[in-house]
Design a protein around this motif. Structure first.
Motif, mmCIF file in Angstrom:
data_model
loop_
_atom_site.group_PDB
_atom_site.id
_atom_site.type_symbol
_atom_site.label_atom_id
_atom_site.label_comp_id
_atom_site.label_asym_id
_atom_site.label_seq_id
_atom_site.Cartn_x
_atom_site.Cartn_y
_atom_site.Cartn_z
ATOM 1 N N PHE A 146 -6.200 0.388 -22.732
ATOM 2 C CA PHE A 146 -5.875 1.603 -21.985
ATOM 3 C C PHE A 146 -5.856 1.348 -20.476
ATOM 4 O O PHE A 146 -4.911 1.725 -19.778
ATOM 5 N N ILE A 147 -6.893 0.681 -19.954
ATOM 6 C CA ILE A 147 -6.984 0.522 -18.495
ATOM 7 C C ILE A 147 -6.001 -0.506 -17.960
ATOM 8 O O ILE A 147 -5.617 -0.458 -16.784
ATOM 9 N N THR A 148 -5.578 -1.453 -18.787
ATOM 10 C CA THR A 148 -4.617 -2.466 -18.328
ATOM 11 C C THR A 148 -3.178 -2.081 -18.653
ATOM 12 O O THR A 148 -2.246 -2.768 -18.225
ATOM 13 N N GLY A 149 -3.016 -0.999 -19.399
ATOM 14 C CA GLY A 149 -1.681 -0.538 -19.773
ATOM 15 C C GLY A 149 -1.326 0.768 -19.094
ATOM 16 O O GLY A 149 -0.975 0.793 -17.913
ATOM 17 N N PRO A 150 -1.405 1.882 -19.822
ATOM 18 C CA PRO A 150 -0.975 3.172 -19.259
ATOM 19 C C PRO A 150 -1.740 3.603 -18.012
ATOM 20 O O PRO A 150 -1.149 4.167 -17.084
ATOM 21 N N LEU A 151 -3.054 3.355 -17.960
ATOM 22 C CA LEU A 151 -3.810 3.783 -16.789
ATOM 23 C C LEU A 151 -3.396 3.001 -15.541
ATOM 24 O O LEU A 151 -3.253 3.571 -14.455
ATOM 25 N N LEU A 152 -3.200 1.712 -15.684
ATOM 26 C CA LEU A 152 -2.785 0.897 -14.547
ATOM 27 C C LEU A 152 -1.416 1.331 -14.045
ATOM 28 O O LEU A 152 -1.203 1.450 -12.825
ATOM 29 N N SER A 153 -0.486 1.610 -14.943
ATOM 30 C CA SER A 153 0.847 2.069 -14.544
ATOM 31 C C SER A 153 0.766 3.400 -13.808
ATOM 32 O O SER A 153 1.447 3.616 -12.797
ATOM 33 N N PHE A 154 -0.066 4.284 -14.306
ATOM 34 C CA PHE A 154 -0.270 5.586 -13.657
ATOM 35 C C PHE A 154 -0.839 5.414 -12.256
ATOM 36 O O PHE A 154 -0.347 5.996 -11.283
ATOM 37 N N TRP A 155 -1.874 4.601 -12.118
ATOM 38 C CA TRP A 155 -2.570 4.456 -10.834
ATOM 39 C C TRP A 155 -1.666 3.818 -9.777
ATOM 40 O O TRP A 155 -1.836 4.062 -8.581
ATOM 41 N N ARG A 156 -0.708 3.030 -10.194
ATOM 42 C CA ARG A 156 0.223 2.413 -9.245
ATOM 43 C C ARG A 156 1.143 3.436 -8.590
ATOM 44 O O ARG A 156 1.782 3.147 -7.580
ATOM 45 N N GLN A 157 1.187 4.634 -9.136
ATOM 46 C CA GLN A 157 2.017 5.696 -8.571
ATOM 47 C C GLN A 157 1.301 6.463 -7.459
ATOM 48 O O GLN A 157 1.884 7.343 -6.834
ATOM 49 N N ARG A 158 0.050 6.121 -7.209
ATOM 50 C CA ARG A 158 -0.738 6.871 -6.228
ATOM 51 C C ARG A 158 -0.192 6.681 -4.806
ATOM 52 O O ARG A 158 0.480 5.703 -4.502
ATOM 53 N N GLN A 159 -0.510 7.649 -3.963
ATOM 54 C CA GLN A 159 -0.217 7.558 -2.536
ATOM 55 C C GLN A 159 -1.548 7.562 -1.798
ATOM 56 O O GLN A 159 -2.327 8.518 -1.911
ATOM 57 N N GLU A 160 -1.831 6.512 -1.059
ATOM 58 C CA GLU A 160 -3.070 6.418 -0.295
ATOM 59 C C GLU A 160 -2.787 6.832 1.148
ATOM 60 O O GLU A 160 -1.895 6.273 1.788
ATOM 61 N N ARG A 161 -3.543 7.796 1.614
ATOM 62 C CA ARG A 161 -3.305 8.356 2.942
ATOM 63 C C ARG A 161 -4.607 8.436 3.726
ATOM 64 O O ARG A 161 -5.689 8.167 3.193
ATOM 65 N N GLN A 162 -4.499 8.847 4.972
ATOM 66 C CA GLN A 162 -5.677 8.948 5.824
ATOM 67 C C GLN A 162 -5.462 9.972 6.921
ATOM 68 O O GLN A 162 -4.328 10.366 7.219
ATOM 69 N N PHE A 163 -6.576 10.430 7.499
ATOM 70 C CA PHE A 163 -6.534 11.287 8.676
ATOM 71 C C PHE A 163 -7.765 10.981 9.512
ATOM 72 O O PHE A 163 -8.693 10.305 9.056
ATOM 73 N N VAL A 164 -7.765 11.454 10.744
ATOM 74 C CA VAL A 164 -8.887 11.215 11.641
ATOM 75 C C VAL A 164 -9.780 12.446 11.632
ATOM 76 O O VAL A 164 -9.354 13.550 11.988
ATOM 77 N N GLY A 165 -11.021 12.255 11.205
ATOM 78 C CA GLY A 165 -11.972 13.349 11.144
ATOM 79 C C GLY A 165 -12.813 13.452 12.399
ATOM 80 O O GLY A 165 -12.513 12.847 13.438
ATOM 81 N N LYS A 166 -13.875 14.206 12.294
ATOM 82 C CA LYS A 166 -14.787 14.436 13.418
ATOM 83 C C LYS A 166 -15.310 13.121 13.976
ATOM 84 O O LYS A 166 -15.553 12.172 13.231
ATOM 85 N N GLU A 167 -15.461 13.055 15.307
ATOM 86 C CA GLU A 167 -15.951 11.866 15.998
ATOM 87 C C GLU A 167 -15.044 10.650 15.815
ATOM 88 O O GLU A 167 -15.480 9.507 15.963
ATOM 89 N N GLY A 168 -13.762 10.899 15.486
ATOM 90 C CA GLY A 168 -12.806 9.808 15.395
ATOM 91 C C GLY A 168 -12.928 8.931 14.170
ATOM 92 O O GLY A 168 -12.366 7.831 14.131
ATOM 93 N N ILE A 169 -13.638 9.401 13.154
ATOM 94 C CA ILE A 169 -13.817 8.618 11.931
ATOM 95 C C ILE A 169 -12.574 8.751 11.044
ATOM 96 O O ILE A 169 -12.119 9.857 10.759
ATOM 97 N N THR A 170 -12.039 7.636 10.605
ATOM 98 C CA THR A 170 -10.883 7.641 9.714
ATOM 99 C C THR A 170 -11.333 7.938 8.285
ATOM 100 O O THR A 170 -12.202 7.243 7.745
ATOM 101 N N ILE A 171 -10.748 8.982 7.712
ATOM 102 C CA ILE A 171 -11.070 9.406 6.353
ATOM 103 C C ILE A 171 -9.875 9.070 5.465
ATOM 104 O O ILE A 171 -8.743 9.476 5.749
ATOM 105 N N ARG A 172 -10.122 8.368 4.406
ATOM 106 C CA ARG A 172 -9.053 7.976 3.493
ATOM 107 C C ARG A 172 -9.135 8.781 2.192
ATOM 108 O O ARG A 172 -10.217 9.158 1.757
ATOM 109 N N TYR A 173 -7.967 9.014 1.630
ATOM 110 C CA TYR A 173 -7.904 9.756 0.374
ATOM 111 C C TYR A 173 -6.679 9.311 -0.405
ATOM 112 O O TYR A 173 -5.814 8.584 0.110
ATOM 113 N N VAL A 174 -6.616 9.745 -1.656
ATOM 114 C CA VAL A 174 -5.502 9.388 -2.524
ATOM 115 C C VAL A 174 -4.919 10.669 -3.114
ATOM 116 O O VAL A 174 -5.632 11.652 -3.321
#
Length: 331
Positions: A18-46
């Motif tokens: 499961f994790i090397t097949g359908p789950l891996l294919s699904f996770w490759r579709q993710r978009q990893e993004r970021q923004f700058v939070g309080k005190e200039g800390i970079t916050i990352r999310y997916v």
């Protein structure tokens, strides 16, 4: 009882496929993004989205966790028709660390977590885009979501709190801990070091872990941190522990004033957070006329702290409770 989906109840038997097949294919579709939070800390999310989805779930992990750990949870909920967003809190995961030693679990003040989450919601989760928005929060994430819901009661259609951190299990009486923490608070060289009994990240053997009964999920999560050292985080600082205790007390005090819909799942074998604090939270809301779903915590029998990473039998029941709860808000 409603029959649980077979893909939830029988996954561990073929977990590797499961994790090397359908789950891996699904996770490759993710978009990893970021923004700058309080005190200039970079916050990352997916984010994982589909043009056909009209509902969204914001997943809010616990202390020391990262969105890299959550592909399976994201897969299950995405396939129920939800867009998924997962944050890495400041000081952990792939977000900026706060101290010279990146292994120290630290935050300046707990409200910083809440500010970051509110900013992410402003960026990604709007009522004009989604018909319904939900929060699914684990452990420390449960405290963060609860505080955000106090600020903005209409931010989420409903929230599901999984083993929320409204109190933590301490190695000694709380009054002793409080005296120690108050003393160290005025001494930066102690305030920003590992709390008593904690240290840098190290892989704990499955046989003595206190988080889950699922060997395959536990080993997969350990592998994430072993393969990506930048994800590793050790114990909390003494200041973080003090912030966590104060936050738990604050949440207990404001519980009667909270009106947003809540489902609270409690792990019967939790050794990380204080289940009695969860009981008091639900009782206070019940007495105030704003009960949690079912009037009390929904106890997951046999579950350890990480309910969403438990063995199939427990995890499937938890997912069913969460998705059924969210479906009650369909319009």
């Amino acid at each position: 009882m409603k029959k649980l989906p077979s893909q939830w109840t029988h996954r561990e038997k073929a977990f590797s496929a499961f994790i090397t097949g359908p789950l891996l294919s699904f996770w490759r579709q993710r978009q990893e993004r970021q923004f700058v939070g309080k005190e200039g800390i970079t916050i990352r999310y997916v984010r994982l989205t589909s043009a056909s989805h009209k509902k969204a779930i914001l997943i809010v992990p616990g202390r020391s966790e990262t969105y890299v750990k959550y592909p399976e949870v994201a897969w299950d909920l995405f396939n129920c028709g939800y867009d998924i967003f997962i944050i890495d809190h400041r000081g952990q995961g792939l977000s900026d660390r706060l101290l010279d030693d990146p292994q120290l679990g630290h935050v300046v003040q707990f409200s910083d977590y809440v500010d970051d989450l509110a900013q992410l919601c402003d960026i990604e989760i709007s009522t004009s885009r989604y018909q319904q928005t939900f929060a699914l929060a684990h452990s420390m994430g449960g405290a963060i979501v609860t505080l955000l819901s106090q600020r903005q009661p209409d931010r989420f259609t409903a929230t599901a709190l999984v083993a929320p951190m409204f109190g933590i299990v301490l190695p000694m009486p709380e009054w002793v801990v409080e005296r120690i923490l108050n003393w160290t608070e005025a001494r930066p060289h102690l305030r920003e070091t590992f709390a008593y009994g904690t240290r840098h990240w190290h892989a704990i053997p499955f046989g003595i872990n206190t988080l889950t009964h699922s060997r395959v999920r536990y080993q997969r999560n350990i592998r994430f941190y072993a393969d990506q050292p930048e994800l590793q985080i050790g114990g909390p600082t003494t200041h973080w522990v003090r912030e966590a205790i104060l936050t738990g007390r604050h949440i207990e005090n404001i519980a009667p004033t909270l009106t947003h819909p809540v489902l609270l799942l409690q792990a019967s074998e939790d050794q990380v957070v204080d289940n009695q604090a969860q009981d008091r939270f639900c009782l206070a809301r019940n007495l105030a006329g704003f009960p949690c779903y079912g009037d009390h915590p929904q106890v997951m029998d046999g579950a350890r702290h990480e309910i969403l990473f438990e063995k199939d039998e427990i995890r499937a029941k938890a997912l069913q409770k969460i998705t059924d709860y969210f479906l009650t808000f369909n319009t």
